[in-house]
Design a protein around this motif. Structure first.
Motif, PDB file in Angstrom:
ATOM      1  N   LEU A  19       0.821  -1.205   0.000  1.00 45.24           N
ATOM      2  CA  LEU A  19       0.000   0.000   0.000  1.00 45.24           C
ATOM      3  C   LEU A  19       0.858   1.259   0.000  1.00 45.24           C
ATOM      4  N   GLU A  20       0.274   2.340  -0.471  1.00 41.75           N
ATOM      5  CA  GLU A  20       0.933   3.633  -0.431  1.00 41.75           C
ATOM      6  C   GLU A  20       0.851   4.202   0.987  1.00 41.75           C
ATOM      7  N   PRO A  21       1.681   5.196   1.308  1.00 37.53           N
ATOM      8  CA  PRO A  21       1.605   5.800   2.650  1.00 37.53           C
ATOM      9  C   PRO A  21       0.201   6.300   2.959  1.00 37.53           C
ATOM     10  N   ASN A  22      -0.327   5.917   4.114  1.00 31.58           N
ATOM     11  CA  ASN A  22      -1.653   6.332   4.603  1.00 31.58           C
ATOM     12  C   ASN A  22      -2.812   5.714   3.841  1.00 31.58           C
ATOM     13  N   GLU A  23      -2.545   4.808   2.908  1.00 32.49           N
ATOM     14  CA  GLU A  23      -3.622   4.140   2.180  1.00 32.49           C
ATOM     15  C   GLU A  23      -4.212   3.042   3.056  1.00 32.49           C
ATOM     16  N   ILE A  24      -5.538   2.934   3.075  1.00 34.08           N
ATOM     17  CA  ILE A  24      -6.222   1.987   3.957  1.00 34.08           C
ATOM     18  C   ILE A  24      -7.169   1.116   3.142  1.00 34.08           C
ATOM     19  N   GLU A  25      -7.128  -0.195   3.388  1.00 30.06           N
ATOM     20  CA  GLU A  25      -8.041  -1.128   2.736  1.00 30.06           C
ATOM     21  C   GLU A  25      -9.422  -1.024   3.376  1.00 30.06           C
ATOM     22  N   CYS A  26     -10.462  -1.024   2.543  1.00 33.69           N
ATOM     23  CA  CYS A  26     -11.824  -0.810   3.045  1.00 33.69           C
ATOM     24  C   CYS A  26     -12.773  -1.960   2.737  1.00 33.69           C
ATOM     25  N   PHE A  27     -12.536  -2.699   1.652  1.00 32.31           N
ATOM     26  CA  PHE A  27     -13.477  -3.763   1.290  1.00 32.31           C
ATOM     27  C   PHE A  27     -12.786  -4.790   0.400  1.00 32.31           C
ATOM     28  N   PHE A  28     -13.168  -6.060   0.591  1.00 31.38           N
ATOM     29  CA  PHE A  28     -12.612  -7.164  -0.187  1.00 31.38           C
ATOM     30  C   PHE A  28     -13.741  -7.906  -0.889  1.00 31.38           C
ATOM     31  N   LEU A  29     -13.500  -8.275  -2.137  1.00 31.14           N
ATOM     32  CA  LEU A  29     -14.425  -9.124  -2.899  1.00 31.14           C
ATOM     33  C   LEU A  29     -13.616 -10.195  -3.620  1.00 31.14           C
ATOM     34  N   SER A  30     -14.049 -11.442  -3.528  1.00 35.56           N
ATOM     35  CA  SER A  30     -13.354 -12.534  -4.213  1.00 35.56           C
ATOM     36  C   SER A  30     -14.127 -12.951  -5.461  1.00 35.56           C
ATOM     37  N   GLY A  31     -13.433 -13.617  -6.374  1.00 35.38           N
ATOM     38  CA  GLY A  31     -14.060 -14.096  -7.603  1.00 35.38           C
ATOM     39  C   GLY A  31     -14.604 -12.961  -8.457  1.00 35.38           C
ATOM     40  N   VAL A  32     -13.795 -11.941  -8.698  1.00 32.47           N
ATOM     41  CA  VAL A  32     -14.242 -10.735  -9.404  1.00 32.47           C
ATOM     42  C   VAL A  32     -13.612 -10.663 -10.789  1.00 32.47           C
TER      43      VAL A  32
END
Length: 451
Positions: A19-32
């Motif tokens: 991730l980039e500095p201060n970047e935050i993961e918010c949602f995951f989807l599989s099989g996309v």
């Protein structure tokens, strides 16, 4: 393959995106699937059956083979998205895979860019299990917040805006963003940035209070300089000398802040963001996290210590012991360089795959072959100093060496003492024979010289 159309995404050894500095993961989807349905002739690639991760800055698409080094991961910057289409409910949509459509800008060369000469409509096809409506809501929220603009401004205001990050689960209504659109705090890094924001606000107040008072201008300047110096000292914990220059103090501040910010995890995997992929993504993040502690601990570390270190780095997003065990057990399915090991005594540790018990046994053997050790044996503390590990871990290594026939132990009121195993040296036909060679002779010589 993502091709040259999408900006590439670097992948860690465990298959997690960098991730980039201060970047935050918010949602995951599989099989996309990610494709451009309206214009198949465009250079936008057709990406099938991967993991889609929504962050505050980007849409990341990772192929299933990313963890093993196959395939290429790509990203769609949220800055390049000009419109997100609402989902139209129809009878047909009930029986088909959920779809989310958005419009992105392309450069004349066909690359996805924030400012492009043309645009295409990209479709997200969710073939796996996932809450598409929740994803769309987060997608809208992140796109409207435009956190990437504040992160790229480079000013102190931008630092305060992007650094007030906190995980989405800390607020039941506000999500990952606060009411003013800024990212909430998370972990040690968030606490540090909150402290920095407070001091910068104090500095601004001091400057504004004195800027219109000409009679006190000289004193105001001194007070502002004093407040700035205090802020630098408290934030950096600088040990510079009294005669150090301002440049040296600033360098010390930046160096210390970089070190402290690395302690916290900016984007911890949560159940809210990852959903059904929670333990899988937690396992990959944990595999990346333990690399530094393992290097400092000589390739092996107690599971309890990792539990404490990992939770401290996650800030308020604590995990349970069961979550930790389940995450560690999934390492067998992933191509990562760490494993979970359980000693015969029941103690569980995390170690690198390159960790060698034979190397440890050789160090232990060299220790017990010293004259003092031949006479009085060694304790777990003695082995801990030699191996560079905690006494509890050293004891497990000594017990393992005993199970291999290398050592013998004596249990006394003072605790466990371990000795070199002389039983293989004894002649069964003449147990009283004193040998003048090998380990037996060294043992006799050590005890004879002591007597």
């Amino acid at each position: 393959m993502a091709g040259n159309c999408l900006p590439p995404v670097n992948i860690t050894g465990s298959g997690r995106p960098v991730l980039e500095p201060n970047e935050i993961e918010c949602f995951f989807l599989s099989g996309v699937d990610l494709l451009c349905e309206d214009d198949p002739s465009t250079s936008f690639p057709h990406l099938k059956s991967g993991l889609l991760i929504l962050t505050t800055y980007r849409l990341l698409w990772l192929p299933d083979s990313a963890a093993s080094g196959g395939g290429a991961a790509g990203a769609v910057p949220l800055a390049a998205i000009s419109h997100i289409f609402s989902v139209k409910k129809s009878l047909r949509s009930v029986f088909s895979s959920p779809r989310v459509r958005f419009q992105v800008s392309l450069s004349p060369e066909g690359r996805v860019e924030a400012v492009g000469s043309r645009s295409v409509v990209v479709t997200v096809v969710v073939r796996g299990k996932g809450d598409c409506d929740a994803f769309l809501a987060k997608f809208w929220e992140n796109w409207r917040a435009r956190a990437w603009e504040e992160a790229g401004s480079g000013s102190s205001n931008a630092a305060a805006a992007t650094a007030t990050a906190e995980t989405a689960t800390t607020s039941s209504s506000g999500g990952i963003y606060s009411s003013d659109g800024t990212v909430r705090m998370v972990g040690v890094s968030g606490i540090l940035r909150k402290e920095q924001e407070m001091w910068e606000s104090t500095d601004r107040s001091l400057q504004e209070a004195f800027q219109d008072l000409n009679a006190l201008m000289s004193k105001a300047k001194e007070m502002v300089m004093l407040a700035e110096k205090m802020r630098l000292k408290l934030l950096s914990g600088s040990n510079s000398q009294a005669n150090a220059t301002n440049d040296e103090e600033m360098g010390s501040k930046e160096e210390m802040q970089d070190w402290l910010l690395s302690v916290g995890i900016i984007s911890p995997v949560t159940k809210e963001s990852a959903g059904a992929l929670y333990h899988q993504q937690l396992s990959r993040q944990l595999a990346d996290f333990v690399k530094t502690p393992l290097e400092k601990a000589g390739g092996i570390i107690n599971l309890i210590d990792i539990y404490c270190l990992f939770n401290r780095a996650r800030g308020t997003e604590l995990i349970s012991p069961d979550d930790l065990l389940q995450a560690c057990s999934l390492w067998e399915k992933f191509d990562v360089q760490v494993v979970l090991r359980k000693f015969d005594s029941g103690v569980m540790v995390i170690q690198t795959k390159s960790h060698s018990d034979e190397e440890v046994f050789n160090k232990v053997k060299m220790l017990v072959m010293k004259p003092d050790a031949l006479r009085s044996g060694i304790s777990a503390s003695d082995a801990a100093r030699t191996l560079g590990v905690a006494p509890a871990m050293a004891k497990e290594h000594l017990l393992s060496a005993e199970s291999k026939g290398l050592l013998c132990r004596d249990i006394s009121p003072d605790g466990f003492r371990f000795y070199i195993n002389l039983f293989p040296e004894i002649d069964r036909d003449d147990i009283h024979l004193v040998k003048d060679r090998e380990i037996y002779a060294l043992w006799v010589q050590a005890n004879h010289s002591h007597a």
